[in-house]
Write an enzyme that holds these catalytic residues in place. Structure first.
Site, short mmCIF file in Angstrom:
data_model
loop_
_atom_site.label_atom_id
_atom_site.label_comp_id
_atom_site.label_asym_id
_atom_site.label_seq_id
_atom_site.Cartn_x
_atom_site.Cartn_y
_atom_site.Cartn_z
N HIS A 25 0.78 -1.24 0.00
CA HIS A 25 0.00 0.00 0.00
C HIS A 25 0.81 1.29 0.00
O HIS A 25 0.23 2.37 0.01
CB HIS A 25 -0.97 0.00 1.19
CG HIS A 25 -0.30 -0.16 2.53
ND1 HIS A 25 -1.01 -0.15 3.70
CD2 HIS A 25 1.01 -0.35 2.89
CE1 HIS A 25 -0.18 -0.31 4.72
NE2 HIS A 25 1.04 -0.44 4.24
N HIS A 26 2.14 1.19 0.03
CA HIS A 26 2.96 2.41 0.04
C HIS A 26 3.42 2.83 -1.35
O HIS A 26 3.86 3.96 -1.54
CB HIS A 26 4.21 2.19 0.90
CG HIS A 26 3.92 1.92 2.34
ND1 HIS A 26 3.17 2.76 3.12
CD2 HIS A 26 4.30 0.88 3.15
CE1 HIS A 26 3.08 2.26 4.35
NE2 HIS A 26 3.76 1.12 4.38
N GLY A 27 3.39 1.94 -2.32
CA GLY A 27 3.92 2.24 -3.65
C GLY A 27 3.31 3.49 -4.26
O GLY A 27 2.09 3.70 -4.18
#
Length: 368
Positions: free
Chosen positions: A131-133
């Site tokens: 979820h950080h990309g």
């Protein structure tokens, strides 16, 4: 409704971010082995994850970034310019042999999962949840953002009310950036306060699209159940979602080295139970989790919960052998407790609901 489907791949068994990286540990492969050992995973409910093509990834990621990621895998090296521009070849996102193919397989699995629930259903892709990309660079162990790609797949299928729920210990900054201000995607994130990426503050609503709840360290099960009842479920049901994407990161449990939250895995499983039938479509993803035993046990229990299987008090000998075969170079891995081998379920971590949390929940409830 048809039985839930599990998406996996052998690539996770054969690749690692490097021996000193928190993701050096096996995760998805152990979940697959445990589920098979318990008789919960068969050719009928298992699907092999495709490796997403660059053109599919460009639904969110920029062409130059995808090209740089592929080139880094081919060269097994990056220039200083590439490192600075795309955050590839860093301590968090190192160069390794499958640095494109592995995340592209996770992304392919999440997009496939979204396609499989187009006409309703439940799909589980434990390799997902990165979820950080960001659109144009790697970020926080995440080379790609498969939750965003899955949600875009659902939107492209004609859905216009999607709820994204994230119970990882770290804030979903990449997903929030992608859907800031959206009227079609509602985001709900519960994450540890004052922890990287230091975003997702209580007053940040992402242009009206998000409910962010940063929580204090030592979050206990009873506090999580209050969050579920007073925030997650009301904010979800009030949106009348056609689909839910649940990021079920395992780093909020007590034994994880990268957070200071103290949930037992019972909290995650109860969340899955409560969320499972709220919408006609459910895609469940993995996420963080850096203790090989706690990740494997938690995510295996998620699969059992999705299938309404009673989790046994004691695993069968074959499943115990899978867990006994794990190693971990941290101190906690030198003498792992007996229950890490013999059972999936943690002892519950009950406790008081702190006044600060009650106040924050009231603030968010007023927005629902």
């Amino acid at each position: 409704m048809r039985a839930p489907l599990f998406i996996g791949s052998e690539i996770y068994r054969k690749s690692t971010y490097g021996s000193k990286h928190p993701l050096a540990i096996p995760r998805v492969s152990t979940v697959i082995d445990l589920c098979r050992a318990q008789g919960w995973l068969t050719p009928l409910n298992y699907r092999v994850s495709p490796c997403a093509k660059p053109s599919a990834l460009m639904a969110f990621h920029t062409p130059d970034y995808i090209a740089a990621l592929q080139q880094a895998e081919r060269d097994q090296a990056v220039s200083d310019e590439t490192r600075q521009k795309y955050a590839l070849g860093t301590l968090s996102n190192p160069v390794f042999p499958e640095m494109y193919r592995r995340p592209a397989t996770a992304a392919g699995g999440s997009m496939l999962g979204a396609e499989l629930i187009r006409d309703k259903g439940i799909v589980y892709n434990p390799a997902g949840g990165t979820h950080h990309g960001l659109a144009n660079r790697a970020n926080g162990f995440c080379y790609l953002n498969d939750p965003v790609l899955a949600i875009l797949t659902l939107l492209n299928a004609g859905l216009d009310r999607i709820v994204y729920i994230d119970i990882d210990a770290h804030h979903c900054d990449g997903v929030e950036a992608a859907f800031h201000g959206s009227t079609k995607v509602r985001m709900i994130s519960v994450h540890e306060a004052y922890r990287w990426p230091f975003s997702g503050t209580l007053d940040n609503d992402a242009g009206g699209a998000a409910f962010n709840l940063p929580v204090a360290r030592n979050l206990n099960d009873d506090e999580f159940y209050a969050i579920l009842d007073q925030l997650i479920l009301p904010a979800t049901t009030s949106f009348a979602p056609q689909a839910i994407v649940l990021q079920c990161g395992a780093d909020a449990v007590a034994e994880d080295p990268l957070s200071r939250l103290t949930l037992s895995n019972n909290a995650h499983w109860y969340a899955v139970t409560q969320i499972r039938d709220v919408a006609p479509r459910l895609l469940v993803l993995g996420g963080g989790g850096y203790n090989p035993w706690s990740v494997a046990r938690l995510w295996t229990g998620v699969w059992a919960t999705l299938n309404k299987i009673d989790i046994p008090d004691v695993l069968n000998p074959s499943a115990q052998d899978v867990l006994r075969g794990l190693t971990w170079n941290r101190v906690a891995g030198k003498q792992p407790p007996r229950h890490w081998f013999e059972t999936l379920r943690d002892a519950p971590n009950h406790g008081d609901i702190r006044s600060e949390l009650r106040n924050d929940l009231k603030i968010l409830a007023d927005r629902i």
